[in-house]
Motif scaffolding. Structure first.
Motif, PDB file in Angstrom:
ATOM      1  N   LEU A  64       0.824  -1.210   0.000  1.00 19.43           N
ATOM      2  CA  LEU A  64       0.000   0.000   0.000  1.00 19.43           C
ATOM      3  C   LEU A  64       0.857   1.258   0.000  1.00 19.43           C
ATOM      4  CD1 LEU A  64      -2.886  -0.949   2.460  1.00 19.43           C
ATOM      5  CD2 LEU A  64      -2.955  -0.847  -0.014  1.00 19.43           C
ATOM      6  N   GLN A  65       1.989   1.209   0.696  1.00 18.47           N
ATOM      7  CA  GLN A  65       2.843   2.392   0.747  1.00 18.47           C
ATOM      8  C   GLN A  65       3.456   2.683  -0.617  1.00 18.47           C
ATOM      9  OE1 GLN A  65       5.403   2.595   4.095  1.00 18.47           O
ATOM     10  NE2 GLN A  65       6.730   4.149   3.227  1.00 18.47           N
ATOM     11  N   ILE A  66       3.921   1.650  -1.307  1.00 16.16           N
ATOM     12  CA  ILE A  66       4.510   1.849  -2.632  1.00 16.16           C
ATOM     13  C   ILE A  66       3.477   2.424  -3.596  1.00 16.16           C
ATOM     14  CG2 ILE A  66       5.397   0.614  -4.646  1.00 16.16           C
ATOM     15  CD1 ILE A  66       6.949  -1.185  -2.762  1.00 16.16           C
ATOM     16  N   VAL A  67       2.244   1.898  -3.557  1.00 16.62           N
ATOM     17  CA  VAL A  67       1.191   2.386  -4.447  1.00 16.62           C
ATOM     18  C   VAL A  67       0.847   3.835  -4.126  1.00 16.62           C
ATOM     19  CG1 VAL A  67      -1.224   2.106  -5.095  1.00 16.62           C
ATOM     20  CG2 VAL A  67       0.239   0.103  -4.889  1.00 16.62           C
ATOM     21  N   GLY A  68       0.736   4.163  -2.832  1.00 15.92           N
ATOM     22  CA  GLY A  68       0.418   5.532  -2.446  1.00 15.92           C
ATOM     23  C   GLY A  68       1.490   6.516  -2.874  1.00 15.92           C
ATOM     24  N   GLU A  69       2.747   6.107  -2.797  1.00 14.33           N
ATOM     25  CA  GLU A  69       3.837   6.987  -3.207  1.00 14.33           C
ATOM     26  C   GLU A  69       3.879   7.173  -4.715  1.00 14.33           C
ATOM     27  OE1 GLU A  69       7.216   5.096  -1.528  1.00 14.33           O
ATOM     28  OE2 GLU A  69       7.001   6.042   0.443  1.00 14.33           O
ATOM     29  N   VAL A  70       3.465   6.158  -5.480  1.00 14.31           N
ATOM     30  CA  VAL A  70       3.494   6.266  -6.939  1.00 14.31           C
ATOM     31  C   VAL A  70       2.653   7.441  -7.413  1.00 14.31           C
ATOM     32  CG1 VAL A  70       2.655   5.170  -9.050  1.00 14.31           C
ATOM     33  CG2 VAL A  70       4.060   3.865  -7.461  1.00 14.31           C
ATOM     34  N   VAL A  71       1.429   7.557  -6.898  1.00 11.40           N
ATOM     35  CA  VAL A  71       0.544   8.645  -7.315  1.00 11.40           C
ATOM     36  C   VAL A  71       1.138   9.996  -6.933  1.00 11.40           C
ATOM     37  CG1 VAL A  71      -1.752   9.643  -7.061  1.00 11.40           C
ATOM     38  CG2 VAL A  71      -1.486   7.171  -7.168  1.00 11.40           C
ATOM     39  N   GLN A  72       1.664  10.112  -5.725  1.00 11.67           N
ATOM     40  CA  GLN A  72       2.193  11.382  -5.265  1.00 11.67           C
ATOM     41  C   GLN A  72       3.476  11.779  -6.011  1.00 11.67           C
ATOM     42  OE1 GLN A  72       0.788  13.457  -2.839  1.00 11.67           O
ATOM     43  NE2 GLN A  72      -0.969  12.104  -3.091  1.00 11.67           N
ATOM     44  N   LEU A  73       4.289  10.793  -6.380  1.00 15.53           N
ATOM     45  CA  LEU A  73       5.548  11.096  -7.061  1.00 15.53           C
ATOM     46  C   LEU A  73       5.359  11.453  -8.533  1.00 15.53           C
ATOM     47  CD1 LEU A  73       7.907   8.375  -5.529  1.00 15.53           C
ATOM     48  CD2 LEU A  73       7.903  10.821  -5.060  1.00 15.53           C
ATOM     49  N   LEU A  74       4.159  11.253  -9.058  1.00 16.76           N
ATOM     50  CA  LEU A  74       3.894  11.662 -10.436  1.00 16.76           C
ATOM     51  C   LEU A  74       4.063  13.170 -10.615  1.00 16.76           C
ATOM     52  CD1 LEU A  74       0.761   9.486 -11.368  1.00 16.76           C
ATOM     53  CD2 LEU A  74       3.111   9.202 -12.183  1.00 16.76           C
ATOM     54  N   ARG A  75       4.007  13.922  -9.529  1.00 24.15           N
ATOM     55  CA  ARG A  75       4.193  15.370  -9.612  1.00 24.15           C
ATOM     56  C   ARG A  75       5.568  15.747 -10.143  1.00 24.15           C
ATOM     57  NH1 ARG A  75       3.612  17.170  -3.533  1.00 24.15           N
ATOM     58  NH2 ARG A  75       2.279  15.327  -3.489  1.00 24.15           N
ATOM     59  N   LEU A  76       6.545  14.829 -10.038  1.00 19.71           N
ATOM     60  CA  LEU A  76       7.894  15.121 -10.500  1.00 19.71           C
ATOM     61  C   LEU A  76       8.031  15.023 -12.017  1.00 19.71           C
ATOM     62  CD1 LEU A  76      10.029  13.339  -7.746  1.00 19.71           C
ATOM     63  CD2 LEU A  76       9.216  15.696  -7.842  1.00 19.71           C
ATOM     64  N   ILE A  77       6.962  14.597 -12.711  1.00 18.88           N
ATOM     65  CA  ILE A  77       6.956  14.635 -14.180  1.00 18.88           C
ATOM     66  C   ILE A  77       6.517  16.032 -14.601  1.00 18.88           C
ATOM     67  CG2 ILE A  77       6.028  13.602 -16.280  1.00 18.88           C
ATOM     68  CD1 ILE A  77       5.432  11.079 -14.727  1.00 18.88           C
ATOM     69  N   ALA A  78       7.379  16.740 -15.284  1.00 20.26           N
ATOM     70  CA  ALA A  78       7.147  18.158 -15.574  1.00 20.26           C
ATOM     71  C   ALA A  78       6.272  18.355 -16.808  1.00 20.26           C
ATOM     72  CB  ALA A  78       8.477  18.876 -15.745  1.00 20.26           C
ATOM     73  N   ILE A  79       5.086  17.751 -16.797  1.00 19.62           N
ATOM     74  CA  ILE A  79       4.123  17.985 -17.862  1.00 19.62           C
ATOM     75  C   ILE A  79       3.162  19.087 -17.421  1.00 19.62           C
ATOM     76  CG2 ILE A  79       4.245  15.623 -18.746  1.00 19.62           C
ATOM     77  CD1 ILE A  79       1.714  14.992 -17.197  1.00 19.62           C
ATOM     78  N   ARG A  80       2.305  19.510 -18.334  1.00 14.74           N
ATOM     79  CA  ARG A  80       1.336  20.552 -17.998  1.00 14.74           C
ATOM     80  C   ARG A  80       0.124  19.898 -17.330  1.00 14.74           C
ATOM     81  NH1 ARG A  80      -1.634  24.702 -22.258  1.00 14.74           N
ATOM     82  NH2 ARG A  80      -2.629  26.030 -20.689  1.00 14.74           N
ATOM     83  N   TRP A  81       0.195  19.760 -16.017  1.00 17.31           N
ATOM     84  CA  TRP A  81      -0.896  19.149 -15.269  1.00 17.31           C
ATOM     85  C   TRP A  81      -2.116  20.078 -15.263  1.00 17.31           C
ATOM     86  CZ3 TRP A  81      -0.670  14.216 -13.766  1.00 17.31           C
ATOM     87  CH2 TRP A  81       0.572  13.623 -13.597  1.00 17.31           C
ATOM     88  N   PRO A  82      -3.315  19.518 -15.213  1.00 16.29           N
ATOM     89  CA  PRO A  82      -4.510  20.355 -15.059  1.00 16.29           C
ATOM     90  C   PRO A  82      -4.399  21.222 -13.802  1.00 16.29           C
ATOM     91  CG  PRO A  82      -5.146  18.125 -15.653  1.00 16.29           C
ATOM     92  CD  PRO A  82      -3.660  18.100 -15.386  1.00 16.29           C
ATOM     93  N   PRO A  83      -4.978  22.401 -13.788  1.00 19.64           N
ATOM     94  CA  PRO A  83      -4.822  23.301 -12.638  1.00 19.64           C
ATOM     95  C   PRO A  83      -5.224  22.679 -11.313  1.00 19.64           C
ATOM     96  CG  PRO A  83      -5.824  24.450 -14.489  1.00 19.64           C
ATOM     97  CD  PRO A  83      -5.747  23.015 -14.878  1.00 19.64           C
ATOM     98  N   ASN A  84      -6.338  21.917 -11.296  1.00 22.26           N
ATOM     99  CA  ASN A  84      -6.776  21.344 -10.022  1.00 22.26           C
ATOM    100  C   ASN A  84      -5.842  20.223  -9.556  1.00 22.26           C
ATOM    101  OD1 ASN A  84      -7.520  19.639 -12.063  1.00 22.26           O
ATOM    102  ND2 ASN A  84      -9.688  19.541 -11.522  1.00 22.26           N
ATOM    103  N   VAL A  85      -5.233  19.475 -10.481  1.00 20.05           N
ATOM    104  CA  VAL A  85      -4.271  18.435 -10.101  1.00 20.05           C
ATOM    105  C   VAL A  85      -3.001  19.071  -9.535  1.00 20.05           C
ATOM    106  CG1 VAL A  85      -2.855  16.518 -10.926  1.00 20.05           C
ATOM    107  CG2 VAL A  85      -5.183  16.814 -11.788  1.00 20.05           C
TER     108      VAL A  85
END
Length: 457
Positions: free
Chosen positions: A48-69
């Motif tokens: 569960l910890q690895i899965v939870g970190e995967v979603v949060q670490l996606l922020r390090l991909i420097a794409i144009r995320w939607p404003p609310n994301v």
């Protein structure tokens, strides 16, 4: 870009961030308690910890995320399912790193992420410094007490009769024997399993922050100091440590592969059984019919290593990062579906559901990257797509909560059954073995005749 959210959007994002932070911490606490109650033999906390970190670490991909994301990432923790205590022993070192000038990628500046290992890993490092001596020292002390108490009790028998004149000696002897019985019920393998589980829980962020420190060490805009070199040395040390841990886990499972497959468990060979007790946490949750089922943990750790390596080393191409992570996630989900490594059916279903929800978030990240390159999308439409991402995130947290709730109910059921059985055993009438009673000899009168002696029976 400045995007004005409505009050409903602000409330939704704030509620989702709070639910992720609180839900992740609650799930981590429940998983830790459940694991300790079951002898530290469950890897559900790590999954569960690895899965939870995967979603949060996606922020390090420097794409144009939607404003609310982007707003969700800015207000939520990067490790929501961490079991770390709020400790920090690295203050003297990190104080020397404040205000250092360095040049890193835009995404690190955006989220105010330091390139120094000791600043990003301070909580995990402090907890490791606390728990490692306690668990290792406890295991050594437990082994020592077992040997000492065994020798002492072999020379001190509990008196069969209570003597008031020697009451202190009687009670002392009885306490020593009871302590020996209690110590013998505690397995030092439980402490080793918990230490192994704790080390695995800090594996993924440790690899990430060590790689980032090594990559950006040359990006300092001023001469290196003792503190910067110390942070780099810690990063390199932990990188080697976690690679060694990955090799150790693979080695233990591969070395005992034939035994685990043929026996379906730990039985039949006392020597090998004793050796594997310290590593029960690596094999307890999984089927043992196929090799790839037993190798679930090494595969999961390898996937985590590649995932954070892509984030740390491929920042020059966000699109390549999103595509590589999507490929890793696809392969792992297919592995779960085909081989079904988890032994317990309901846990297997819930784990697959959580992985699928996380896979949905990774897929959306790839879509956002493609849209950024090939499609002109207005902020409102992008914001609407971002709500799908946030819903998948909160659904993943909710599924983790349901999984933990089921585990709590099963633990309560086991405790109730144990108390019920113990109460029944206390009420049960036990047969008493009576000692053999020898009847006194009976002398019978005899009559003496001329023919001889006649006895009467």
């Amino acid at each position: 870009e400045i995007y004005s959210f409505s009050d409903a959007e602000k409330q939704f994002i704030a509620s989702t961030s709070a639910a992720t932070n609180f839900g992740g911490s609650t799930i981590a606490t429940i998983q830790a308690v459940n694991s300790v109650a079951r002898g530290a033999l469950s890897m559900s906390l790590i999954r569960l910890q690895i899965v939870g970190e995967v979603v949060q670490l996606l922020r390090l991909i420097a794409i144009r995320w939607p404003p609310n994301v982007a707003e969700y990432f800015a207000t939520s923790h990067i490790d929501p399912t961490s079991i770390m205590l709020p400790l920090d022993f690295t203050g003297p070192l990190n104080d020397q790193l404040e205000g250092r000038n360095f040049s890193t990628s835009r995404v690190f500046h955006e989220y105010e992420i330091s390139p120094f290992f000791s600043q990003n890993y301070n909580n995990e490092l402090s907890n490791l410094l606390l728990w490692a001596p306690i668990l290792i020292g406890g295991s050594i002390l437990l082994t020592f007490l077992k040997k000492v108490l065994k020798k002492v009790t072999s020379k001190m028998d509990i008196p069969k009769k209570y003597d008031r004149k020697k009451k202190y000696s009687y009670y002392f002897t009885k306490i020593v024997h009871q302590l020996h019985q209690l110590i013998n019920k505690i397995e030092d393998s439980t402490l080793w399993n918990f230490l192994l589980m704790f080390s695995l829980s800090i594996y993924q962020p440790g690899i990430l922050w060590s790689l980032i420190n090594m990559k950006y060490d040359s990006a300092l805009l001023e001469p290196s100091t003792t503190s910067t070199r110390a942070s780099l040395a810690l990063g390199i040390t932990f990188f080697i440590f976690f690679l060694t841990l990955l090799g150790f886990v693979c080695g233990v499972l591969l070395k005992n592969m034939k035994y685990l497959i043929h026996n379906g468990g730990i039985s039949g060979h006392p020597h090998q059984e004793e050796q594997l007790k310290k590593y029960d946490v690596l094999i307890e949750d999984f089927h043992r019919n196929k090799r790839l089922q037993i190798l679930f943990l090494p595969i999961s750790l390898l996937k985590s290593f590649l995932f954070v390596a892509v984030l740390a080393l491929m920042s020059f191409s966000p699109m390549a990062q999103a595509a590589a992570i999507w490929g890793l996630s696809t392969a792992f989900v297919l592995y779960l579906v085909i081989y079904q490594p988890l032994k317990i059916r309901w846990m297997r279903i819930m784990t697959l559901l959580i992985e699928l929800l996380t896979y949905g978030c990774v897929t959306l990240a790839l879509i956002f990257g493609i849209i950024e390159h090939y499609v002109e999308l207005d902020a409102t439409t992008s914001d609407e797509m971002g709500f799908v991402f946030i819903i998948l995130t909160i659904a993943s947290t909710l599924a983790g909560g349901i999984l933990s709730l089921i585990q709590v109910l099963l633990l309560i059921k086991d405790i109730f059954q144990y108390l019920k059985t113990r109460k029944a055993n206390q009420k049960r009438v036990q047969p008493i073995t009576l000692p053999d009673v020898q009847s006194p000899a009976i002398r019978l009168p005899t009559t003496i005749f001329e023919d001889g002696l006649i006895g009467t029976s």
